[in-house]
Design an enzyme around this catalytic site. Structure first.
Site, PDB file in Angstrom:
ATOM      1  N   GLU A 103      15.834 -19.776  -6.647  1.00  0.00           N
ATOM      2  CA  GLU A 103      15.536 -18.486  -7.260  1.00  0.00           C
ATOM      3  C   GLU A 103      14.872 -18.695  -8.630  1.00  0.00           C
ATOM      4  OE1 GLU A 103      15.143 -15.565  -6.558  1.00  0.00           O
ATOM      5  OE2 GLU A 103      15.517 -14.339  -8.322  1.00  0.00           O
ATOM      6  N   LYS A 124      11.226 -17.275  -9.465  1.00  0.00           N
ATOM      7  CA  LYS A 124      11.002 -16.363 -10.594  1.00  0.00           C
ATOM      8  C   LYS A 124       9.917 -16.909 -11.507  1.00  0.00           C
ATOM      9  CE  LYS A 124      12.530 -13.659  -9.632  1.00  0.00           C
ATOM     10  NZ  LYS A 124      13.234 -12.857  -8.667  1.00  0.00           N
ATOM     11  N   CYS A 169       0.838  -1.187   0.000  1.00  0.00           N
ATOM     12  CA  CYS A 169       0.000   0.000   0.000  1.00  0.00           C
ATOM     13  C   CYS A 169       0.883   1.252   0.000  1.00  0.00           C
ATOM     14  CB  CYS A 169      -0.937   0.104   1.198  1.00  0.00           C
ATOM     15  SG  CYS A 169      -2.048  -1.285   1.348  1.00  0.00           S
ATOM     16  N   ASN A 218      -1.616   2.005   5.539  1.00  0.00           N
ATOM     17  CA  ASN A 218      -0.716   0.974   5.044  1.00  0.00           C
ATOM     18  C   ASN A 218      -0.344   0.124   6.260  1.00  0.00           C
ATOM     19  OD1 ASN A 218       2.821   1.225   4.177  1.00  0.00           O
ATOM     20  ND2 ASN A 218       1.486  -0.520   4.102  1.00  0.00           N
ATOM     21  N   GLU A 268       6.339 -16.840  -9.795  1.00  0.00           N
ATOM     22  CA  GLU A 268       5.710 -15.544  -9.493  1.00  0.00           C
ATOM     23  C   GLU A 268       5.243 -14.804 -10.734  1.00  0.00           C
ATOM     24  OE1 GLU A 268       8.057 -12.443  -7.563  1.00  0.00           O
ATOM     25  OE2 GLU A 268       9.858 -13.278  -8.429  1.00  0.00           O
TER      26      GLU A 268
END
Ligand code: F6R
Length: 608
Positions: free
Chosen positions: A480, A484, A2, A98, A487
């Protein structure tokens, strides 16, 4: 998570608030909203989805007013729809928030019992109700704000405006960042200095437990008991310049291709290209004297830390305790002031990483920040800052920040080894030479592998699950690669230590599960090839990411073999990052996902 903004202005604020929100969209893009007060009336426009939906609304129905607050949301409580979008209004009070109000449920029960009617499913709305309640009870706005702040617990940055006081905005910070911008006869508030950069570069950062009362005349900062506190303002280096994609389709693609140049720039801060030595940066941490290192970080930054652990242990003989920050902070890990701690974070605002930092600080450790944003909270609370100098990373999936973190950690580990007498002058020279050559090799690799990776990505996009395997520093790289891919393409992927394959995951192997093996021809190569054999024997499809020597040495059939140049072990993780980044990128492009702003994610995670 936010982004929030507020302006006490002298001219219309709606367009400026949206401009500031655009710079904060990295913090969330589930919905956005703006509220202003004009001629004694408070009004708002809110829209589900990205900021352009709000802009369309504002074009159709402009919002006049010279004071206003605004918000871009990453949903925590309540689905991302217009009703849950901020600002929340209750009886002439407007709130943007937030963070998470952790005791919202008990507060909501109390307010419901008193007859309050809730419009949204958010935790934020309790803040608006409490403010309205205390105002109704006769408290002035400042007293109502303090009474409210003394009731809520959790992590929050709050900005509040009142319909009957069109010259004041109030704010509070407890956790997520909040910056005050000082203008000429105007005052600004924002989640970071970049959001405020078009308006002012004179910034005061609030610290936890601060409440600010802002008018045209300036900002008064008080604690939750109403006692004045002093905070120094500073001149921010944040640039008003909005980064663009250049000739690239996405920021992520641009950021992947930027890596050679950016890493070269970052390295110049840490190594001397003429003498091939690590520069002796005068910092508060003496790696030659510490008894061990603690490292905490999240996501991709954690994985760079994991590779750093291999380096610090191998080259500097320095024991490293590392964990994801969300676990680290609660482990009650015994620590000693003779150790130092490193916190790795692109944004420098990640809540769990910051909490881990504070835990180490309380235990008397010297704190180092490996950060991209030098003015971030993590940087400000550290004894030593090790900037990664990657420049703004806009793509939500981290690429160039990861390789810059690795480059910095490699230089620090070599420097630590020199200081501890475990790296000889000759070893240092050889390793630094490899680092110095790395940008050139990266450029070549990016150029050479692109067509092959693009073709392979088309095939990969047809699968539902993918396994990544690696050993040594290629193990964090396997994780990783999986992170990657999942996502941005939403394909399920897992990264495993190659040696763990037969302890469970091998049960998954069949022709529907491609296995991406990351294996430079290093001291682990033969062992990883044995694990590949086990995959091949069970009909698994192998994508082999190796180097020229490795490609020549393995005779196993593969779905594809990507042969990178033979490079030294110290730079292999950075070089091997490139194919895994490109593979994820092109696969996501084939699948038609929102590559730069994947669903459900945000670039800066300021809640637990
Ligand atoms: C993944 C990614 C995240 C971040 C993580 C930590 O591509 O970007 O996993 O690495 O959220 O963020 P920072 O580095 O800002 O602390």
């Amino acid at each position: 998570m936010c982004g929030i903004v507020g302006i006490v202005g002298n001219s219309p604020v709606a367009a400026r608030l949206v401009d500031a929100l655009r710079r904060l969209e990295y913090r969330g893009y589930d919905s956005a909203g703006v509220a202003t007060v004009h001629e004694g009336r408070m009004d708002r426009r809110r829209a589900e989805g990205k900021l352009f939906n709000l802009e369309k609304k504002l074009d159709a129905e402009p919002l006049p007013g010279t004071i206003g607050i605004a918000h871009t949301r990453w949903a925590t409580h309540g689905v991302p729809n217009e009703t849950n979008a901020h600002p929340h209004f209750v009886d002439g009070v407007a709130v943007v928030h937030n963070g998470i109000i952790e005791n919202f449920s008990e507060l909501k029960d109390e307010l419901l019992a008193e007859g309050a009617v809730f419009e949204s499913q958010t935790d934020t709305e309790v803040v608006a109700h409490l403010l309205a309640k205390y105002t109704r009870q006769g408290l002035d706005h400042r007293a109502a704000m303090l009474a409210t702040l003394n009731r809520v617990s959790g992590a929050y940055a709050l900005v509040v405006m009142f319909e009957d006081d069109p010259g004041t905005i109030m704010a509070a910070r407890f956790g997520p960042p909040l910056a005050i911008g000082h203008g000429r006869g105007e005052m600004f508030l924002g989640s970071d200095a970049i959001a405020l950069s078009p308006f002012t570069n004179e910034i005061t950062y609030l610290v936890d437990g601060d409440c600010a009362v802002m008018t045209h005349k300036g900002a008064e900062i008080i604690d939750y008991d109403g006692k004045p506190v002093k905070r120094q303002s500073q001149i921010s280096q944040a640039s008003a310049f909005m980064v663009d994609k250049g000739n690239h389709r996405h920021f992520m693609e641009k950021e992947i291709y930027e890596q050679p140049e950016i890493i070269s720039h970052a390295l110049s801060h840490y190594i001397d290209f003429a003498t091939h030595t690590v520069k002796a940066n005068d910092t508060a941490i003496d790696f030659g004297k510490v008894s061990g290192l603690a490292i905490a970080a999240c996501g991709t930054a954690y994985l760079s830390g994991l590779i750093g652990k291999y380096w610090f242990e191998r080259y500097a003989r320095l024991p490293v305790e590392i964990d994801v920050a969300s676990e680290f902070r609660y482990r009650e890990l015994p620590l000693s002031p003779s150790q130092a701690a490193l916190f790795i974070s692109q944004s420098g605002e990640t809540a769990d990483t910051l909490a881990s930092l504070r835990y180490c600080k309380d235990n008397g450790l010297k704190i180092g920040a490996v950060v991209n944003v030098k003015e971030s909270t993590i940087a400000r609370e550290s004894d030593a800052i090790f900037p990664i100098l990657a420049g703004p990373e806009i793509g939500v999936a981290s690429t160039k920040a990861f390789t810059c973190q690795l480059a910095v950690l490699a230089a620090l580990a070599i420097g630590a080894g020199r200081a501890r007498g475990t790296v000889t002058a000759g070893d240092e020279k050889a390793m630094v030479k490899h680092l110095a050559e790395m940008p050139r090799i990266m450029s070549r690799v990016l150029n050479d592998i692109q067509p092959q990776i693009e073709a392979l990505s088309r095939e990969l996009s047809r699968f539902k699950d993918v396994l990544y395997l690696g050993r040594g520093t290629s193990f964090p790289l396997a994780m990783e690669g999986a992170l990657k891919l999942k996502e941005i393409s939403y394909i399920h992927a897992e990264g495993y230590a190659a040696g763990e394959l037969k302890h469970g995951p091998i049960a998954l192997i069949d022709e529907h599960m491609p296995v991406i093996v990351i294996a430079p021809h290093d001291r682990f190569f033969e062992k990883t090839v044995s694990n590949m054999q086990e995959v091949a024997a069970r009909g698994g499809k192998i994508i082999f990411i190796t180097d020229e020597k490795g490609a020549a040495a393995s005779k196993l059939p593969t779905m594809a073999t990507i042969a990178l140049p033979n490079v030294d072990e110290i730079i292999a993780p950075m070089i091997f990052s490139l194919p895994i980044q490109l593979l994820a990128y092109h696969t996501a492009v084939f699948m038609g996902t929102d590559v730069d702003q994947p669903r459900n994610l945000a670039k800066s995670v300021t809640v637990e």
